[in-house]
Design an enzyme around this catalytic site. Sequence first.
Site, short mmCIF file in Angstrom:
data_model
loop_
_atom_site.label_atom_id
_atom_site.label_comp_id
_atom_site.label_asym_id
_atom_site.label_seq_id
_atom_site.Cartn_x
_atom_site.Cartn_y
_atom_site.Cartn_z
N THR A 41 -53.09 3.23 -29.82
CA THR A 41 -53.64 2.12 -29.02
C THR A 41 -54.14 2.86 -27.63
OG1 THR A 41 -51.47 2.26 -27.16
CG2 THR A 41 -51.35 0.93 -29.26
N THR A 131 -35.13 3.30 -21.38
CA THR A 131 -35.60 3.33 -19.90
C THR A 131 -34.29 2.66 -19.13
OG1 THR A 131 -37.05 2.69 -18.31
CG2 THR A 131 -36.58 1.23 -20.18
N ASP A 132 -34.24 3.36 -17.80
CA ASP A 132 -33.34 2.93 -16.88
C ASP A 132 -33.53 1.46 -16.56
OD1 ASP A 132 -35.72 3.36 -15.16
OD2 ASP A 132 -34.87 4.96 -13.94
N GLU A 133 -34.82 0.94 -16.51
CA GLU A 133 -35.45 -0.15 -16.12
C GLU A 133 -34.57 -1.49 -16.84
OE1 GLU A 133 -39.57 -1.23 -15.57
OE2 GLU A 133 -40.03 0.88 -15.02
N TYR A 155 -41.58 -6.22 -19.96
CA TYR A 155 -41.46 -4.88 -20.34
C TYR A 155 -39.98 -4.33 -20.43
CZ TYR A 155 -40.75 0.46 -20.36
OH TYR A 155 -40.32 1.56 -20.62
N SER A 158 -37.78 -6.26 -23.10
CA SER A 158 -38.04 -5.95 -24.40
C SER A 158 -37.36 -4.39 -24.71
CB SER A 158 -39.61 -5.89 -24.75
OG SER A 158 -40.37 -4.55 -24.16
N LYS A 159 -37.35 -3.82 -23.93
CA LYS A 159 -36.66 -2.21 -23.99
C LYS A 159 -35.14 -2.61 -24.28
CE LYS A 159 -37.99 1.31 -24.19
NZ LYS A 159 -38.65 2.12 -25.40
N HIS A 281 -40.79 -7.37 -8.82
CA HIS A 281 -40.65 -5.92 -8.52
C HIS A 281 -39.26 -5.27 -8.25
CE1 HIS A 281 -43.00 -2.34 -6.37
NE2 HIS A 281 -42.31 -1.91 -7.27
P1 NAD Z 1 -47.12 5.73 -23.41
O1 NAD Z 1 -47.70 4.36 -23.16
O2 NAD Z 1 -47.70 6.89 -22.77
O3 NAD Z 1 -47.20 6.29 -25.12
C1 NAD Z 1 -46.69 5.08 -25.98
C2 NAD Z 1 -47.46 5.48 -27.41
O4 NAD Z 1 -46.84 4.72 -28.32
C3 NAD Z 1 -48.84 5.71 -27.45
O5 NAD Z 1 -49.28 6.84 -28.08
C4 NAD Z 1 -49.25 4.39 -28.28
O6 NAD Z 1 -50.41 4.56 -29.04
C5 NAD Z 1 -47.96 4.18 -29.17
N1 NAD Z 1 -47.91 2.65 -29.70
C6 NAD Z 1 -47.67 1.69 -28.92
N2 NAD Z 1 -47.78 0.63 -29.86
C7 NAD Z 1 -47.59 1.29 -31.04
C8 NAD Z 1 -47.29 0.63 -32.20
N3 NAD Z 1 -47.03 -0.69 -32.65
N4 NAD Z 1 -47.16 1.52 -33.34
C9 NAD Z 1 -47.13 2.77 -33.25
N5 NAD Z 1 -47.57 3.45 -31.95
C10 NAD Z 1 -47.69 2.45 -30.79
O7 NAD Z 1 -45.59 5.75 -22.90
P2 NAD Z 1 -44.63 6.83 -22.43
O8 NAD Z 1 -44.46 6.77 -20.94
O9 NAD Z 1 -45.00 7.97 -23.39
O10 NAD Z 1 -43.31 6.44 -23.00
C11 NAD Z 1 -42.79 6.76 -24.23
C12 NAD Z 1 -41.52 5.90 -24.50
O11 NAD Z 1 -40.55 6.53 -23.37
C13 NAD Z 1 -41.37 4.42 -24.51
O12 NAD Z 1 -40.42 4.01 -25.22
C14 NAD Z 1 -41.00 4.21 -22.83
O13 NAD Z 1 -40.39 2.69 -22.76
C15 NAD Z 1 -40.02 5.46 -22.71
N6 NAD Z 1 -39.74 5.75 -21.31
C16 NAD Z 1 -40.96 6.12 -20.46
C17 NAD Z 1 -40.74 6.51 -18.99
C18 NAD Z 1 -41.85 6.77 -18.35
O14 NAD Z 1 -41.54 7.29 -17.27
N7 NAD Z 1 -43.02 6.87 -18.72
C19 NAD Z 1 -39.48 6.52 -18.73
C20 NAD Z 1 -38.20 6.13 -19.74
C21 NAD Z 1 -38.55 5.61 -20.74
O1 TDX Z 2 -50.86 1.00 -8.60
C1 TDX Z 2 -49.60 1.00 -8.30
N1 TDX Z 2 -48.99 0.69 -6.87
C2 TDX Z 2 -47.88 0.69 -6.85
O2 TDX Z 2 -47.44 0.73 -5.65
C3 TDX Z 2 -48.81 1.21 -9.23
C4 TDX Z 2 -49.22 1.18 -10.93
C5 TDX Z 2 -47.32 1.18 -9.08
N2 TDX Z 2 -47.03 1.12 -7.84
C6 TDX Z 2 -45.60 1.02 -7.76
C7 TDX Z 2 -44.58 0.24 -8.62
C8 TDX Z 2 -43.31 0.87 -8.43
O3 TDX Z 2 -42.43 0.68 -7.61
O4 TDX Z 2 -45.18 2.23 -7.80
C9 TDX Z 2 -43.93 2.46 -8.56
C10 TDX Z 2 -43.98 3.18 -10.03
O5 TDX Z 2 -44.78 2.35 -10.66
P1 TDX Z 2 -45.12 2.52 -12.11
O6 TDX Z 2 -45.64 4.02 -12.15
O7 TDX Z 2 -45.94 1.46 -12.81
O8 TDX Z 2 -43.56 3.01 -12.90
P2 TDX Z 2 -42.47 1.89 -13.21
O9 TDX Z 2 -42.93 0.54 -12.95
O10 TDX Z 2 -41.33 2.30 -12.17
O11 TDX Z 2 -42.05 2.03 -14.67
C11 TDX Z 2 -42.18 3.46 -15.14
O12 TDX Z 2 -40.87 4.06 -15.23
C12 TDX Z 2 -39.97 3.52 -16.32
C13 TDX Z 2 -42.80 3.45 -16.58
O13 TDX Z 2 -44.02 2.82 -16.69
C14 TDX Z 2 -41.94 2.89 -17.72
O14 TDX Z 2 -42.54 2.95 -18.71
C15 TDX Z 2 -40.44 3.72 -17.75
O15 TDX Z 2 -39.69 2.82 -18.41
#
Ligand code: NAD
Ligand code: TDX
Length: 336
Positions: A41, A131-133, A155, A158-159, A281
């Site tokens: 994606t 995720t912690d969310e 989001y 769904s998790k 938020h």
């Molecule tokens: P990301 O958005 O960077 O990556 C998601 C990946 O999934 C992408 O490569 C995308 O192409 C793929 N994808 C999306 N839909 C798909 C589908 N239908 N089939 C196959 N592939 C698909 O996300 P991320 O930040 O690397 O997060 C990865 C996982 O960790 C997620 O499940 C997220 O909920 C979890 N997570 C993320 C964070 C964070 O801070 N980013 C924290 C805790 C948990």
């Molecule tokens: O432009 C911005 N301005 C801003 O103030 C964005 C993008 C975010 N924010 C704030 C919102 C949140 O309080 O910053 C904080 C962090 O935001 P994000 O980076 O969007 O993270 P968050 O919403 O906390 O979610 C992330 O952590 C848990 C990941 O995106 C999720 O995938 C993961 O599950």
Amino acid sequence: MTATRILVTGGAGFIGSHYVRTLLGPHGPAGVRITVLDKLTYAGNPANLDPVRAHPGFRLVQGDVCDAAVVDRLVAEHDQIVHFAAESHVDRSILGGAEFVRTNVGGTQVLLDAALRHHGRGRGVFVQVSTDEVYGSIPYGSWPETHPLSPSSPYAASKAAADLVALAHHRTHGLDVRVTRCSNNYGHHHFPEKLIPLFITRLLEGRTVPLYGDGLNVRDWLHIDDHVQGIELVRTKGRPGEVYNIGGGTELTNRELVSLLLEACGAGWESVEYVADRKGHDRRYSVDCAKITLELGYEPRKDFATGLAETVSWYRENRDWWEPLRQRAELGQAVR
Ligand code: NAD
Ligand code: TDX
């Protein structure tokens, strides 16, 4: 020794690709073969996997986790599943939740169905990366794994749904499901729609950054190395049917974090625009990590100041990676 064949979904994204690079890198475990299943994606980037492309145990399959035929064929060929694939950005889920339910809940169900057919009771491992969310917002203290789920965003909902469906497959069918719930990750290869990479890339271009609301929301920031370490402990030593929180990073208000980012990028507070708050938020997230610490020996290792400085340097030095992504990354005011 026979190799462990791991199917990694979403392995072209931020955390999944770091997991794959780590396992197939020089310090990874011996005898592991990995197939990445990724739809590629907007958030998936095959270039994230370039360092392991030539590894004999690596394969990339472009496909959807909701595609039952592709998933069935791949699960049959593998011993374990580490499931990262998801729509992951809260702001996009506020614009529309359908894709989040389709991928995050529907895709997990398709994988579980295939795991039941090919792995079944007592065989295989299914790591549901969550995720912690899912717990919602907590004003003080930290959530243990037993805390009721109360997600705020589409989001997070769904998790949470995917976690419950996965755990139900353990209780009902004995499938070896293990769930991880991690706090906010940061590091290199982070798609520039999330706060840290969005702000770094905009500041490096001399632009302003949008801080939501009063900027006093609190997040626990954990380096991707430590998330990967936690997932590996759960995959290799965790118990079936259990949930493990992963965190213990650095807790900061968004204002405190932005102050560090401004300093690292050589900008001042005049670069910050206070904009309308994100809908629904969450004020603060905080996971209690006692279970994974005591049971599996988890301990976060990356110091935040070092990790953040390395991250800013990576974005300075890798403009080729993020410049083409800018347009896809910026959602603008529509989400607020
Ligand atoms: P990301 O958005 O960077 O990556 C998601 C990946 O999934 C992408 O490569 C995308 O192409 C793929 N994808 C999306 N839909 C798909 C589908 N239908 N089939 C196959 N592939 C698909 O996300 P991320 O930040 O690397 O997060 C990865 C996982 O960790 C997620 O499940 C997220 O909920 C979890 N997570 C993320 C964070 C964070 O801070 N980013 C924290 C805790 C948990
Ligand atoms: O432009 C911005 N301005 C801003 O103030 C964005 C993008 C975010 N924010 C704030 C919102 C949140 O309080 O910053 C904080 C962090 O935001 P994000 O980076 O969007 O993270 P968050 O919403 O906390 O979610 C992330 O952590 C848990 C990941 O995106 C999720 O995938 C993961 O599950």
